[in-house]
Design an enzyme around this catalytic site. Structure first.
Site, PDB file in Angstrom:
ATOM      1  CD  GLU A  47      -2.238   1.234   3.001  1.00  0.00           C
ATOM      2  OE1 GLU A  47      -1.572   0.738   3.945  1.00  0.00           O
ATOM      3  OE2 GLU A  47      -3.359   1.755   3.170  1.00  0.00           O
ATOM      4  CG  ASN A 110      -4.783   4.022   0.552  1.00  0.00           C
ATOM      5  OD1 ASN A 110      -4.062   3.484  -0.283  1.00  0.00           O
ATOM      6  ND2 ASN A 110      -4.566   3.910   1.861  1.00  0.00           N
ATOM      7  CE  LYS A 127      -7.050   1.190   3.873  1.00  0.00           C
ATOM      8  NZ  LYS A 127      -5.793   1.650   4.513  1.00  0.00           N
ATOM      9  CD  GLU A 146      -5.347   4.679   5.806  1.00  0.00           C
ATOM     10  OE1 GLU A 146      -5.861   4.378   4.724  1.00  0.00           O
ATOM     11  OE2 GLU A 146      -4.889   3.832   6.599  1.00  0.00           O
ATOM     12  CB  CYS A 172      -3.866  -1.614   4.608  1.00  0.00           C
ATOM     13  SG  CYS A 172      -3.091  -1.690   6.233  1.00  0.00           S
ATOM     14  CG  ASN A 197       2.083   1.490   4.626  1.00  0.00           C
ATOM     15  OD1 ASN A 197       3.221   1.932   4.762  1.00  0.00           O
ATOM     16  ND2 ASN A 197       1.541   1.264   3.438  1.00  0.00           N
TER      17      ASN A 197
END
Ligand code: CDT
Length: 311
Positions: A47, A110, A127, A146, A172, A197
């Site tokens: 990621e 993302n 994501k 995020e 992730c 991550n």
């Protein structure tokens, strides 16, 4: 019958905030060449594989945030990855922060892409499960913003016919949610690619910190077994800007067994010869969805978001 896809999980050690794209791309190219030398047809990167994990910092300047994002893919800086993929006939999964202009509006996601062995983008995922928080929480040693910097992905959990099989992508935190795998499972997925991550330390739940490796394995192995699919999970790890990040990138068979795992917290390639036909017996027996699932009994999953205990 066997359908072999030799896949490489290309774990990355830390990327410093000051590392420019070309320096990172050079590391990715080295791993891609190693993957080719090991007979891989597909290599999976983490990621946000082009930059440091920037949601650990609170930023107000849009220009500062946007500097971590890709405005085009490929760009002059990332084009060498696509050219080398085509030269070597090695496809790849790449995670990055995407900045797109849609209907005159700037949006950040993302994102991951799936690129085939001809260097063509064949799939894109944005994501969906964005962890962390949206506001600055100065009491934390580092942030996880995020929810501030990215929008929830709007492309669903897609799968693509590629590499001789049915390939899905997620990113992730998605790997911790059974719905992620099941939505792809319902499309017949045979290999789920995901980069991560994961800070070793999660400030709101420090009591879980010592279980990070276990929870990483547990979620991905369960997702693999319960959907009869391969799962390739790839970390960006090591001590990144003072924040230790989880490693243990791994390739997991449809049995739920991990068949390869990294041994370091640095750039490291692991490889497995994955028979996509190993999915078949799981999909035909224990997890024959058409024969055994009972969607009428699962309605709450779509109707309700948070848990509501009985009176
Ligand atoms: N990148 C990412 O999604 N990391 C999350 C950390 C959760 S702690 C706020 C993960 O699930 O690994």
């Amino acid at each position: 019958m066997s359908r072999i896809l030799t896949v490489g999980a290309a774990q990355l050690g830390p990327i410093a905030c000051a590392d420019a794209r070309p320096r990172v791309v050079t590391r990715l190219l080295e791993l891609m060449r190693q993957a080719h030398a090991m007979g891989c047809g597909l290599v999976v990167f983490p990621e946000l594989a082009l930059t440091t994990f920037f949601p650990r910092w609170y930023m107000e300047s849009e220009a500062e945030i946007d500097a971590f994002c890709e405005k085009e893919m490929p760009s002059a800086e990332t084009r060498p990855l696509f050219d080398e993929a085509a030269r070597l006939s090695v496809g790849f999964y790449l995670g990055y922060a995407e900045l797109s202009l849609e209907g005159g509006r700037k949006r950040r996601f993302n994102t991951s892409i799936l690129v085939d062995g001809a260097g063509r983008v064949v799939g894109k995922y944005r994501k969906i499960h964005l962890p962390g928080h949206a506001e600055h929480e100065p009491s934390r040693r580092f942030q996880h913003l995020e929810k501030r910097y990215f929008e929830i992905g709007d492309l669903g959990f897609g799968v693509w016919r590629a590499f001789g099989g049915i390939i899905g992508m997620c990113i992730c935190n998605d790997r911790r949610w059974p719905e992620t795998y099941r939505v792809m499972g319902l499309q017949g997925v045979e290999m789920v690619l995901l980069g991560y991550n994961t800070p070793v330390h999660n400030p709101p739940a420090q009591e879980h910190d010592h279980l990070g490796d276990f929870h990483n394995r547990l979620s991905m192995q369960a997702g693999a077994y319960q959907n009869g699919t391969w799962v390739v999970g790839v970390a960006k790890t090591g001590n990144e800007e003072g924040v230790p990040m989880l490693a243990q990138s791994q390739i997991i068979a449809p049995s739920g067994e991990t068949v390869a795992m990294t041994a370091t917290e640095a750039d490291e390639l692991i490889v497995a010869r994955c028979d996509l036909d190993l999915c078949n017996s799981y999909k035909r027996t224990m997890f024959n969805f058409a024969a055994h699932r009972v969607p009428e009994a699962y309605r709450l999953i779509c109707e309700r978001r948070g848990a509501i205990p009985p009176d």
